[in-house]
Write an enzyme that holds these catalytic residues in place. Sequence first.
Site, short mmCIF file in Angstrom:
data_model
loop_
_atom_site.label_atom_id
_atom_site.label_comp_id
_atom_site.label_asym_id
_atom_site.label_seq_id
_atom_site.Cartn_x
_atom_site.Cartn_y
_atom_site.Cartn_z
N THR A 133 0.90 -1.27 0.13
CA THR A 133 0.06 0.18 0.27
C THR A 133 0.85 1.35 -0.62
O THR A 133 2.23 0.93 0.92
CB THR A 133 -0.82 -0.12 1.56
OG1 THR A 133 -1.32 1.45 1.57
CG2 THR A 133 -0.57 -0.85 2.68
N ASP A 134 0.19 2.75 -0.25
CA ASP A 134 1.19 3.36 -0.40
C ASP A 134 1.59 4.13 1.22
O ASP A 134 1.84 5.59 1.21
CB ASP A 134 0.12 4.49 -0.85
CG ASP A 134 -1.06 5.28 -1.08
OD1 ASP A 134 -1.30 4.38 -0.21
OD2 ASP A 134 -1.43 5.46 -1.33
N GLU A 135 0.44 3.74 2.09
CA GLU A 135 -0.44 3.67 3.43
C GLU A 135 1.90 3.85 4.07
O GLU A 135 1.76 4.05 5.00
CB GLU A 135 -0.85 3.12 4.24
CG GLU A 135 -2.04 3.57 3.89
CD GLU A 135 -3.61 3.56 4.19
OE1 GLU A 135 -3.12 3.44 5.79
OE2 GLU A 135 -4.44 3.17 3.51
N TYR A 159 -1.48 -0.52 11.16
CA TYR A 159 -2.25 -1.49 9.71
C TYR A 159 -0.78 -0.87 8.86
O TYR A 159 -0.33 -1.78 8.43
CB TYR A 159 -3.53 -0.85 8.87
CG TYR A 159 -3.38 -1.07 7.63
CD1 TYR A 159 -3.72 -2.11 6.92
CD2 TYR A 159 -3.46 -0.06 6.27
CE1 TYR A 159 -3.65 -2.85 5.32
CE2 TYR A 159 -3.17 -0.65 5.26
CZ TYR A 159 -3.24 -2.17 4.71
OH TYR A 159 -3.41 -1.96 3.35
N LYS A 163 2.12 -3.51 6.74
CA LYS A 163 2.19 -3.64 5.73
C LYS A 163 4.05 -3.39 5.46
O LYS A 163 4.74 -3.99 5.16
CB LYS A 163 1.94 -2.96 5.11
CG LYS A 163 0.17 -3.28 5.16
CD LYS A 163 -0.29 -4.54 3.79
CE LYS A 163 -0.20 -4.48 3.13
NZ LYS A 163 -0.40 -6.06 2.62
P1 NAD Z 1 -10.03 -7.24 2.26
O1 NAD Z 1 -9.85 -6.84 3.16
O2 NAD Z 1 -11.25 -6.75 0.98
O3 NAD Z 1 -9.04 -9.18 1.59
C1 NAD Z 1 -8.31 -9.49 2.57
C2 NAD Z 1 -8.92 -11.13 2.04
O4 NAD Z 1 -7.50 -11.67 2.77
C3 NAD Z 1 -10.24 -11.29 2.56
O5 NAD Z 1 -11.02 -12.45 1.67
C4 NAD Z 1 -10.04 -12.50 3.65
O6 NAD Z 1 -10.95 -13.30 4.34
C5 NAD Z 1 -7.69 -12.95 3.32
N1 NAD Z 1 -7.52 -13.32 4.39
C6 NAD Z 1 -7.51 -12.73 5.37
N2 NAD Z 1 -5.82 -13.55 6.99
C7 NAD Z 1 -5.79 -14.17 5.71
C8 NAD Z 1 -5.06 -15.05 6.22
N3 NAD Z 1 -4.00 -15.60 7.36
N4 NAD Z 1 -5.04 -16.52 5.73
C9 NAD Z 1 -5.39 -16.22 4.72
N5 NAD Z 1 -6.73 -15.38 3.74
C10 NAD Z 1 -7.13 -14.74 4.53
O7 NAD Z 1 -8.65 -6.36 1.78
P2 NAD Z 1 -7.92 -5.83 -0.07
O8 NAD Z 1 -8.67 -4.49 -0.05
O9 NAD Z 1 -8.32 -6.78 -1.83
O10 NAD Z 1 -6.82 -5.85 -0.17
C11 NAD Z 1 -5.68 -6.78 -0.47
C12 NAD Z 1 -4.45 -6.91 -0.59
O11 NAD Z 1 -4.13 -4.70 -0.80
C13 NAD Z 1 -4.08 -5.99 0.89
O12 NAD Z 1 -2.96 -7.08 1.30
C14 NAD Z 1 -4.23 -5.08 1.19
O13 NAD Z 1 -3.53 -4.23 1.99
C15 NAD Z 1 -3.76 -4.07 -0.40
N6 NAD Z 1 -4.10 -2.83 -0.40
C16 NAD Z 1 -5.97 -2.66 -0.54
C17 NAD Z 1 -6.22 -1.16 -0.84
C18 NAD Z 1 -8.10 -0.94 -1.19
O14 NAD Z 1 -7.60 0.23 -1.21
N7 NAD Z 1 -8.53 -1.85 -0.99
C19 NAD Z 1 -4.84 -0.14 -1.31
C20 NAD Z 1 -3.91 -0.94 -0.73
C21 NAD Z 1 -3.42 -1.81 -0.79
P1 TYD Z 2 -11.09 3.68 4.39
O1 TYD Z 2 -11.54 3.52 3.58
O2 TYD Z 2 -10.44 3.79 5.69
O3 TYD Z 2 -8.93 3.50 3.63
P2 TYD Z 2 -8.03 4.17 4.07
O4 TYD Z 2 -8.01 4.68 5.91
O5 TYD Z 2 -7.08 2.97 4.20
O6 TYD Z 2 -7.95 5.37 3.87
O7 TYD Z 2 -10.72 5.78 4.88
C1 TYD Z 2 -10.29 6.41 3.63
C2 TYD Z 2 -10.77 8.20 4.05
O8 TYD Z 2 -12.05 7.75 4.76
C3 TYD Z 2 -9.75 7.96 5.29
O9 TYD Z 2 -9.20 9.50 5.27
C4 TYD Z 2 -10.78 7.65 6.27
C5 TYD Z 2 -11.73 8.30 6.14
N1 TYD Z 2 -13.00 7.71 6.49
C6 TYD Z 2 -14.03 8.35 7.26
O10 TYD Z 2 -14.19 10.01 6.89
N2 TYD Z 2 -14.93 8.34 7.87
C7 TYD Z 2 -15.57 6.54 7.99
O11 TYD Z 2 -16.20 6.25 8.68
C8 TYD Z 2 -14.37 5.39 7.48
C9 TYD Z 2 -14.84 3.77 7.75
C10 TYD Z 2 -13.74 6.59 6.65
#
Ligand code: NAD
Ligand code: TYD
Length: 351
Positions: A133-135, A159, A163
């Site tokens: 992630t960019d975080e 989190y 990562k």
């Molecule tokens: P998500 O939370 O929707 O899904 C995570 C999945 O991982 C789930 O299906 C869960 O059952 C599975 N999982 C969790 N623990 C596990 C374990 N111990 N063994 C096997 N499976 C397991 O997540 P997402 O939003 O699809 O994110 C996927 C990846 O992308 C993550 O690594 C996250 O850090 C990264 N990412 C997500 C975002 C975003 O905006 N969603 C942004 C940047 C990076």
């Molecule tokens: P989120 O979807 O949780 O992603 P991330 O924290 O990984 O960026 O949140 C996106 C942005 O929205 C973040 O700045 C937090 C804000 N946010 C709210 O303002 N209200 C909410 O209820 C949630 C879940 C997030």
Amino acid sequence: MPILVTGGAGFIGSAFVHAWCTQSPEPIVTLDLLTYAGNLDNLATLPAAAPHRFVRGDVRDPGTVRHLLDEVQPRAVVHFAAETHVDRSIKGADAFVSTNVGGTACLLQACTDHLSDRSPAERRRFRFVHVSTDEVFGSLGPDEPAFHRASHYRPNSPYAASKAAADHLVRAWHVTHGLPTITTHCSNNYGPRQFPEKLIPLCIARATAGETIPIYGDGCQVRDWLHVDDHCTALRAVLDRGVPGSTYLVGGHGECANIDLVRSLCGALDEARPTGAPHASLIRFVTDRPGHDRRYAIDASSTRDELGWVPRHSLTDGLRETVRWYLANEVWLERIRSGAYASWVREQYGP
Ligand code: NAD
Ligand code: TYD
């Protein structure tokens, strides 16, 4: 040859599996534990003949992972599985350390062991793509340049720290054990099948139920929104043409303040499902998230120049299309909202 994805029942992993099955005849195997965020409904709309197999299992279990690698003989692992919600990591970090750090270490070691009795050609061809992630780069000021490949690690949330630790393990396994790893850093994804604890689906779910829309702090935090399908095309390019040991940044040219994003969502909801009052009247400013990062932005120029990848979705169209997906898939949402997720919502936002 098959590929193995971890976390393929989650939001991004399932989008990747869907895209793979429509674009490639190669078999794809999902390893997913089905935590609260994993959802088999996300894979239910795959075509019946799709070359996909689901295996329930834990990336932290060396026996499971090693057995699956030996059985599937994948040419690549794409590692999505993680605990992903910042607010949950603030309430308790154990699962984040265990899965994001321990699970990644377990996979890296299992892949290394698995490759040790393969031919040199197979070892060279193998890829371990780590979806980060960019975080991990922390928070930008309003005028600072966007994150780039050489940005320093400054994770602020548990989190992001978990990562970041995983990223370092991936790098170490590449340097020390010669595992052909690639790490990607993407910005906030949006699109179909995102678990409704994240901002966009949370807003849509709450607004359509007539519930308030909680905006943390002043709502001026900026995220660089990336459509999940654009993310998947980037991952495909990384898998096909990425250089082992490299990192690639993936962003959507979609910088937007939370409050503006939520107002756009409300506008799209007003259009698609008009009610007596505008949906924006449900917006409430609530207590800010501790350690809330102010701004994320991605400079993806090296990914464009080296892999020829560019995002295709504009944020305006992507949001409208996303709203339409959630409105057309209320059963998907309801099945989540009626389950264990409901108790988290009560804990986080009150009854
Ligand atoms: P998500 O939370 O929707 O899904 C995570 C999945 O991982 C789930 O299906 C869960 O059952 C599975 N999982 C969790 N623990 C596990 C374990 N111990 N063994 C096997 N499976 C397991 O997540 P997402 O939003 O699809 O994110 C996927 C990846 O992308 C993550 O690594 C996250 O850090 C990264 N990412 C997500 C975002 C975003 O905006 N969603 C942004 C940047 C990076
Ligand atoms: P989120 O979807 O949780 O992603 P991330 O924290 O990984 O960026 O949140 C996106 C942005 O929205 C973040 O700045 C937090 C804000 N946010 C709210 O303002 N209200 C909410 O209820 C949630 C879940 C997030």
